[in-house]
Design an enzyme around this catalytic site. Structure first.
Site, PDB file in Angstrom:
ATOM      1  N   LYS A  44      33.284 -36.248  49.004  1.00 16.82           N
ATOM      2  CA  LYS A  44      32.781 -34.893  49.252  1.00 16.82           C
ATOM      3  C   LYS A  44      33.532 -34.324  50.461  1.00 16.82           C
ATOM      4  CE  LYS A  44      28.260 -32.661  50.107  1.00 16.82           C
ATOM      5  NZ  LYS A  44      26.798 -32.944  50.272  1.00 16.82           N
ATOM      6  N   SER A  84      24.103 -30.685  46.782  1.00 17.77           N
ATOM      7  CA  SER A  84      25.362 -30.087  47.166  1.00 17.77           C
ATOM      8  C   SER A  84      26.584 -30.937  46.828  1.00 17.77           C
ATOM      9  CB  SER A  84      25.358 -29.785  48.664  1.00 17.77           C
ATOM     10  OG  SER A  84      25.234 -30.981  49.419  1.00 17.77           O
ATOM     11  N   SER A 117      20.788 -33.861  48.038  1.00 16.92           N
ATOM     12  CA  SER A 117      22.164 -33.536  47.647  1.00 16.92           C
ATOM     13  C   SER A 117      23.005 -34.689  47.110  1.00 16.92           C
ATOM     14  CB  SER A 117      22.903 -32.896  48.824  1.00 16.92           C
ATOM     15  OG  SER A 117      22.464 -31.577  49.011  1.00 16.92           O
TER      16      SER A 117
END
Lengths: 466, 66
Positions: free
Chosen positions: A82, A157, A181
């Site tokens: 990420k 996310s 997330s």
């Protein structure tokens, strides 16, 4: 072995084949780079592909393994991160325009640890802007799409992580989880995501969303792979003042012990209310599977759990706004509209309400710990509904919020995993959430592995990812 | 239970300005129901929390003693 077969091997199996010299890390990286070039324009999971650099790392891993043997089970295995983890000399933006040109000088602590384990960094992945949202529909970088249905969001996310794993574009990933997330994209994309206990994994070098709620953890396609990633990243770090000094241990040790004799708490109130029928049915079927494997289901309750989402919302909004205040004052127009509005809201939370939210955090935490004295783990759905279509409005109100079944584990700091346990009527993945005692990720992983071993949901592939 | 909240947009704009934040009337109007909803839900905590409840510790929860 075909590129597709290589891409969908588990990381554990890939590591074993690399260690035996049967598979070259260079061959694996080439296969993944080819798949990313061919398939990812349809998914948008990668923000940055480190092609030549990844090949160089793979060659170095191959040479080292040939000369001295593997450092461990992940040596030579590709990982994609990420875009919230600092990577020295490599752009790290948190999916934002504000940090579009930011190139950190140092790796995040967890990136250090992945490098020490010998993994190969393949690239940086799409995310909801500054991790403040659940869709990964990013106004600056475009929408990331769910491999199971490209018209739908992959969750967020850490949506790029979920999408890349489901599409066979990476073997392992790391995400962050402040309000779900890691587990939201895991559930939405049919992969495994573990939010460890608060303080189990260092956050140094990770762009914060809310300091007292942020967790770092693994996303993978199997429970064993998540456990191997935990072995690589967990443990004390003096560089993160809120990182626990608890020794990490071996998260794979108990994986195959099964669930005979364990007690599975089922919190019907709140966690099963307002849940789509297909999801409730799939999770109840999963509980029955665990029962057949020898676990004993019992009723469980967390009396104030319905206040958890509101308490989390207040803490998260206040802390996120404090972090972003300098940019909100000078560059507000550089935020996407949904994130800007959420950050503005945080300016209007009175200090008394913030403190009361922290007091409610303690109440909910104590009630979870009490419930977990009567049960080894709690099991529940991960999400109340499967992924919405891209562009569909998302509410942050507690009754309607997509992440409302996730936030109690963030507020309480307890370890929680999501793993695939079915498909709904439209063919979208359903996630099973397992919540454990503080610092007892081992039992969470053990129960998850017992379910995985008894079923084949983790072997299902999205259409069009050949 | 506190009375229901009715914030005015002018109040939000002034409060934002005092914190260095530019909030135009349209943005204030869009934010107002969200702020009212969150503050109303938080106001309930005063009745729900036992008086002796302390805030969650800033340090991580620790593993249980062996």
């Amino acid at each position: 072995m075909s590129g597709e077969a290589l891409a969908f091997l588990s990381a554990a199996e890939l590591g074993r084949r690399i260690a035996r010299g049967e598979v070259s890390p260079v061959e694996v990286v080439r296969a993944l780079l080819g798949r990313i070039e061919r398939l990812d324009p349809g998914f948008g999971s990668f923000l940055l592909v480190l092609g030549d650099r990844a090949l160089e790392e793979a060659r170095a891993a191959e040479a080292e393994i040939a000369a001295r043997g593997p450092r461990g089970p992940l040596h030579g295995v590709p990982v994609a991160l990420k875009d919230i983890f600092d990577t020295a000399g490599i752009r790290t933006t948190a999916g934002s325009k504000i940090l579009a040109d930011r190139v950190p000088a140092r790796d995040a602590r967890v990136v250090d640890r992945l490098r020490a384990a010998g993994t190969v960094l393949l690239g940086k992945l799409a995310m909801h802007e500054f991790a403040y949202g659940t869709t990964t529909t990013n106004p600056h970088r475009g929408a990331c799409r769910n491999p199971w249905d490209r018209a739908h969001v992959p969750g967020g996310s850490s949506g790029g992580s979920g999408a890349a794993l489901a599409a066979g574009l990476a073997h392992l990933s790391l995400g962050t989880d402040t309000g779900g997330s890691i587990r939201i994209p895991a559930s939405a994309c049919g992969v495994v995501g573990l939010k460890p206990t608060f303080g189990r994994v260092s956050r140094r070098g990770v762009i914060p969303l809310a300091w007292s709620l942020d967790h770092v953890g693994p996303l993978a396609r199997t429970v064993e792979d998540a456990a191997l990633l935990m072995n690589a990243i967990a443990g004390p770090d003096p560089g993160d003042p809120w990182c626990a000094d608890a020794p990490a241990g071996d998260f794979t040790r108990d994986l195959e012990r099964g669930v005979r004799g364990l007690t599975i708490g089922v919190p019907e109130r709140y966690f099963f209310e307002g849940v789509a029928r297909d999801i409730g049915d799939a999770v109840r079927a999963a509980i029955a599977v665990l029962g057949r494997e020898g676990a004993r289901p019992v009723a469980a309750d967390v009396p104030h759990v319905s206040e958890a989402h509101t308490a989390l919302h207040a803490i998260l909004a206040a802390e996120a706004s404090a972090y972003h205040a300098p940019w909100l004052r000078t560059r507000a127009e550089d935020y996407g509209e949904d994130v800007r509005r959420a950050l503005e809201l945080g300016f209007f939370i009175p200090a008394v309400e913030y403190v009361n939210a922290r007091r409610m955090q303690q109440v909910v935490r104590e009630e979870f710990v009490a419930a977990l004295r009567e049960a080894d783990v709690l099991v529940a759905p991960s999400l109340p509904v499967t992924p919405p279509a891209i562009g569909e409005p998302m509410s942050r109100e507690p009754e309607a919020a997509w992440n409302r079944l996730m936030t109690p584990a963030n507020l309480s700091g307890l370890p929680a995993i999501s793993l695939p346990c079915g498909l709904d009527g439209a063919g979208m993945p359903v996630g099973l959430q397992i919540i454990g005692r503080p610092f007892d990720e081992a039992t969470v992983l053990r129960v998850a592995r017992a379910f995985e071993r008894a079923t084949d949901w983790h072997e299902r592939r999205p259409p069009g990812t050949e | 239970m506190p009375d229901a909240l009715h914030l005015t947009e002018t109040f939000l704009i002034e409060l934002a300005r005092a914190r260095g934040l530019a909030l135009d009337p349209a943005r204030a109007a869009a934010l107002r129901p969200q702020i009212e909803s969150l503050l109303a839900r938080l106001a309930r905590f005063a009745d729900l929390l036992p008086a002796d409840t302390v805030p969650a510790p800033p340090a991580p929860v620790r593993p249980p003693a062996p």
